[in-house]
Design an enzyme around this catalytic site. Structure first.
Site, PDB file in Angstrom:
ATOM      1  N   LYS A 118       0.818  -1.218   0.000  1.00  0.00           N
ATOM      2  CA  LYS A 118       0.000   0.000   0.000  1.00  0.00           C
ATOM      3  C   LYS A 118       0.851   1.267   0.000  1.00  0.00           C
ATOM      4  O   LYS A 118       2.054   1.242   0.255  1.00  0.00           O
ATOM      5  CB  LYS A 118      -0.951  -0.011   1.199  1.00  0.00           C
ATOM      6  CG  LYS A 118      -2.119  -0.977   1.020  1.00  0.00           C
ATOM      7  CD  LYS A 118      -3.160  -0.834   2.111  1.00  0.00           C
ATOM      8  CE  LYS A 118      -4.386  -1.705   1.822  1.00  0.00           C
ATOM      9  NZ  LYS A 118      -5.418  -1.584   2.864  1.00  0.00           N
ATOM     10  N   ARG A 125      -3.602 -10.129   5.207  1.00  0.00           N
ATOM     11  CA  ARG A 125      -4.168 -10.123   3.856  1.00  0.00           C
ATOM     12  C   ARG A 125      -3.096  -9.574   2.914  1.00  0.00           C
ATOM     13  O   ARG A 125      -2.701  -8.408   3.035  1.00  0.00           O
ATOM     14  CB  ARG A 125      -5.431  -9.260   3.823  1.00  0.00           C
ATOM     15  CG  ARG A 125      -6.119  -9.198   2.466  1.00  0.00           C
ATOM     16  CD  ARG A 125      -7.363  -8.322   2.520  1.00  0.00           C
ATOM     17  NE  ARG A 125      -8.040  -8.247   1.238  1.00  0.00           N
ATOM     18  CZ  ARG A 125      -7.766  -7.347   0.292  1.00  0.00           C
ATOM     19  NH1 ARG A 125      -6.810  -6.446   0.504  1.00  0.00           N
ATOM     20  NH2 ARG A 125      -8.440  -7.349  -0.857  1.00  0.00           N
TER      21      ARG A 125
END
Length: 273
Positions: free
Chosen positions: A221, A255
């Site tokens: 991210k 995740r």
């Protein structure tokens, strides 16, 4: 700590890995990478062989500014992939990344095992009731607004306190409807600045007050690649560092896009315990 998936209890006392498989052309890292059934099957096989306990399917990109996708299109994207995967790998535990109740219901009815909702039921008034009726594990994430507005809503006096209050309210609403297996996701990158993401990660262990499983999704991210002045494609090392910290802070599920490396993090951390 366990969750019930299709009648089987999944023990989260040892953290598990959830592999990301996007059925979208525009996700921030792997959008459009998988175009055919064989692409999806090959990637699923790779993640399962590397140790993924769950595969998370998403057919609607939640990145800021992503194109709108109708409910019908989301269903048409996701159901064929569920069918293909479960035909080849029938024991696979599929998580469905959607904030729409009808999409979640169709996916579960066709063999998926978990609902992963970025809005914690706030973007579809029927979601919590649907999850309760289906009696499947429900992942609720912290976010303000929606994917198109969230980045303009990153204002907090105390982000950890506000995230904790948010979960207190949403968990209460879910419990009132009879949802048994609830998993919390702090929502890194959703309505949060880079600095707020790191502040929340530093204090993520505060969420242990709920005594619920904690999912951390930080894979590649912007909180990593912007800080390091690189790209999502070059953010694996930073992802591994933050996954290790997340495990220290109490994460039960990671995740990720890169399953092998996440499993290695868990193996090393378990050896230290």
């Amino acid at each position: 700590m366990t969750i019930n998936c299709k009648g089987n209890l999944i023990d989260l006392s040892t953290p598990k890995v959830m592999g990301i498989l996007n059925v979208t052309p525009n996700s921030f890292y792997d959008g459009g990478k998988y175009k055919s059934d064989s692409d999806f099957l090959n990637q699923t096989e790779k993640m399962l062989s590397e140790g993924a306990a769950f595969i998370d399917l998403g057919a609607y990109s939640s990145r800021p500014g992503a194109e709108f996708v109708t409910e019908e299109e989301e269903i048409n994207r996701i159901l064929p992939i569920i069918a293909v995967i479960l035909k080849r790998f029938p024991e696979t535990l599929l998580s469905i990344d959607t904030f729409r109740a009808q999409v979640a219901q169709k996916a579960i009815e066709n063999g998926a095992a978990v609902i992963n909702d970025i809005s914690a039921g706030l973007l579809d008034k029927n979601m919590l009731e649907t999850a309760a009726q289906l009696q499947v594990p429900y992942i609720m994430m912290h976010m303000k607004g929606n994917p198109n507005t969230m980045q303009s809503l990153a204002q907090y006096e105390d982000i950890t306190k506000e995230v904790t209050y948010y979960f207190s309210e949403r968990v209460s609403a879910a419990r009132a409807l009879g949802i048994n297996d609830i998993i919390l996701d702090p929502g890194f990158g959703f309505a949060k600045t880079l600095e707020q993401n790191y502040e929340l990660l530093r204090r993520t262990d505060f969420l242990s007050v709920f005594e619920l499983p904690l999912l951390i999704g930080i894979s590649r991210k912007s909180m990593i690649y912007k800080l390091l002045e690189t790209t999502p494609q070059n953010a694996l090392n930073g992802t591994t560092v933050l996954n290790t910290i997340a495990l220290q802070k109490g994460a039960h599920i990671l995740r990720v896009h890169d399953v092998k490396e996440a499993v290695e993090c868990i193996t090393i951390m378990e050896q230290l315990c």
